[in-house]
Design an enzyme around this catalytic site. Structure first.
Site, PDB file in Angstrom:
ATOM      1  N   ASN A   1       0.686   4.434   1.264  1.00 35.79           N
ATOM      2  CA  ASN A   1       0.083   5.181   2.213  1.00 35.79           C
ATOM      3  C   ASN A   1       0.680   7.363   2.128  1.00 35.79           C
ATOM      4  OD1 ASN A   1       0.498   3.193   3.228  1.00 35.79           O
ATOM      5  ND2 ASN A   1       0.244   3.448   5.776  1.00 35.79           N
TER       6      ASN A   1
ATOM      7  N   THR B   1       0.906  -1.385   0.131  1.00 39.76           N
ATOM      8  CA  THR B   1       0.107  -0.395   0.091  1.00 39.76           C
ATOM      9  C   THR B   1       1.169   1.489   0.057  1.00 39.76           C
ATOM     10  OG1 THR B   1      -0.270  -0.163   2.701  1.00 39.76           O
ATOM     11  CG2 THR B   1      -1.534  -0.811   0.797  1.00 39.76           C
TER      12      THR B   1
ATOM     13  N   GLU C   1      -4.572   4.813   3.374  1.00 40.42           N
ATOM     14  CA  GLU C   1      -3.630   3.446   2.010  1.00 40.42           C
ATOM     15  C   GLU C   1      -4.401   2.710   0.939  1.00 40.42           C
ATOM     16  OE1 GLU C   1      -2.472   0.076   4.451  1.00 40.42           O
ATOM     17  OE2 GLU C   1      -2.678   0.934   6.481  1.00 40.42           O
TER      18      GLU C   1
HETATM   19  C1  FMN Z   1      -8.617  -2.838   0.758  1.00 36.67           C
HETATM   20  C2  FMN Z   1      -7.929  -3.000   1.974  1.00 36.67           C
HETATM   21  C3  FMN Z   1      -8.790  -3.069   3.388  1.00 36.67           C
HETATM   22  C4  FMN Z   1      -7.986  -3.071   4.276  1.00 36.67           C
HETATM   23  N1  FMN Z   1      -8.953  -3.488   5.175  1.00 36.67           N
HETATM   24  C5  FMN Z   1      -8.647  -3.654   6.501  1.00 36.67           C
HETATM   25  C6  FMN Z   1      -9.305  -4.310   7.996  1.00 36.67           C
HETATM   26  O1  FMN Z   1     -10.761  -4.383   7.466  1.00 36.67           O
HETATM   27  N2  FMN Z   1      -8.915  -4.368   9.144  1.00 36.67           N
HETATM   28  C7  FMN Z   1      -7.655  -4.005  10.161  1.00 36.67           C
HETATM   29  O2  FMN Z   1      -7.335  -4.306  10.611  1.00 36.67           O
HETATM   30  N3  FMN Z   1      -6.823  -3.419   8.469  1.00 36.67           N
HETATM   31  C8  FMN Z   1      -7.187  -3.519   7.114  1.00 36.67           C
HETATM   32  N4  FMN Z   1      -6.249  -3.106   6.108  1.00 36.67           N
HETATM   33  C9  FMN Z   1      -4.548  -2.586   6.077  1.00 36.67           C
HETATM   34  C10 FMN Z   1      -3.988  -3.530   6.258  1.00 36.67           C
HETATM   35  O3  FMN Z   1      -4.272  -4.202   8.313  1.00 36.67           O
HETATM   36  C11 FMN Z   1      -2.638  -3.276   6.240  1.00 36.67           C
HETATM   37  O4  FMN Z   1      -2.030  -2.844   5.220  1.00 36.67           O
HETATM   38  C12 FMN Z   1      -1.754  -3.364   7.013  1.00 36.67           C
HETATM   39  O5  FMN Z   1      -2.056  -2.963   8.261  1.00 36.67           O
HETATM   40  C13 FMN Z   1      -0.208  -2.660   6.374  1.00 36.67           C
HETATM   41  O6  FMN Z   1      -0.145  -1.945   6.910  1.00 36.67           O
HETATM   42  P1  FMN Z   1       1.658  -1.340   6.484  1.00 36.67           P
HETATM   43  O7  FMN Z   1       1.641  -0.469   5.488  1.00 36.67           O
HETATM   44  O8  FMN Z   1       1.413   0.189   7.686  1.00 36.67           O
HETATM   45  O9  FMN Z   1       2.376  -2.410   6.958  1.00 36.67           O
HETATM   46  C14 FMN Z   1      -6.671  -3.245   5.047  1.00 36.67           C
HETATM   47  C15 FMN Z   1      -5.882  -2.125   3.549  1.00 36.67           C
HETATM   48  C16 FMN Z   1      -6.379  -2.163   2.489  1.00 36.67           C
HETATM   49  C17 FMN Z   1      -5.566  -1.837   1.149  1.00 36.67           C
END
Ligand code: FMN
Length: 189
Positions: free
Chosen positions: A44, A42, A124
């Site tokens: 951010n 992702t 993100e």
């Molecule tokens: C389309 C999408 C949906 C997501 N849905 C959730 C969710 O429902 N619950 C959650 O805890 N994280 C969700 N995430 C977030 C992921 O946990 C997140 O991308 C991950 O924490 C990586 O973050 P970082 O790059 O800061 O480490 C989602 C991410 C995306 C791209």
């Protein structure tokens, strides 16, 4: 498509408050777990950089289009929130030939990532395209055209990945519809 009990019904065309469009925002690093742990990288952006009405949206998953722009800067290293040094390449490897600079479909999470126990909100974008590398420090302009679901907590990583993959398919198929596709043009400037 989807059919999960928590899916928000997707209208035939974007309905208020959508579309919501940003200016070009700086891409900053999160904790990198999206790519390393989930296999779903992702980009951010800082919440201060998006329009106030985007910040008022419920925590959850949304979709729209995104356009990347390179920044003319030398490679640098930036301290991540957890103190780790991360290389910012400012998108130097993004190319027209690879389609990296096209207007691309994306799915977006606005949330606190309860699965990872974050205590702050992040925005993100997961852009639906094969990139060869990350592009920290580049810029992204994007629009939000619809809402897929609320943010959820998960007990397993596999369940989170499964739902994100369903989110991706909902975004991909909806953005192919003429009534959504036409909002690609909003990002051309
Ligand atoms: C389309 C999408 C949906 C997501 N849905 C959730 C969710 O429902 N619950 C959650 O805890 N994280 C969700 N995430 C977030 C992921 O946990 C997140 O991308 C991950 O924490 C990586 O973050 P970082 O790059 O800061 O480490 C989602 C991410 C995306 C791209």
């Amino acid at each position: 498509m989807g059919g999960r009990p928590f899916d928000v019904p997707i209208p035939e065309e974007p309905k208020a408050p959508f579309p919501i469009i940003t200016e070009y925002c700086d891409i900053v690093c999160g904790f990198g777990r999206g790519s390393t742990d989930l296999g779903i990288p992702t980009a951010n952006v800082e919440i201060e950089e998006v329009p106030p009405r985007m910040n008022l949206l419920d925590l959850g998953v949304y979709f729209g289009f995104a356009h990347l722009e390179k920044v003319d800067k030398e490679l640098t290293h930036v301290n991540r929130k957890d103190g780790q040094k991360v290389a910012y390449n400012y998108g130097s490897h993004l190319t027209e030939e690879n389609g990296d600079l096209d207007i691309l479909p994306m799915v977006l999470s606005i949330g606190r990532n309860p699965f990872y126990g974050n205590d702050f909100k992040t925005i993100e974008l997961h852009i639906l395209h094969d990139f060869t590398d990350n592009f920290y420090g580049a810029k992204v302009k994007f629009n939000i055209l619809g809402h897929i679901r609320q943010e959820l907590d998960y007990t397993t990583k596999e369940a989170l990945i499964r739902d994100i993959n369903i989110d991706i398919e909902i975004a991909r198929s909806t953005l192919l519809k003429k009534s959504y596709l036409k909002y690609k043009e909003e990002l051309r400037c």
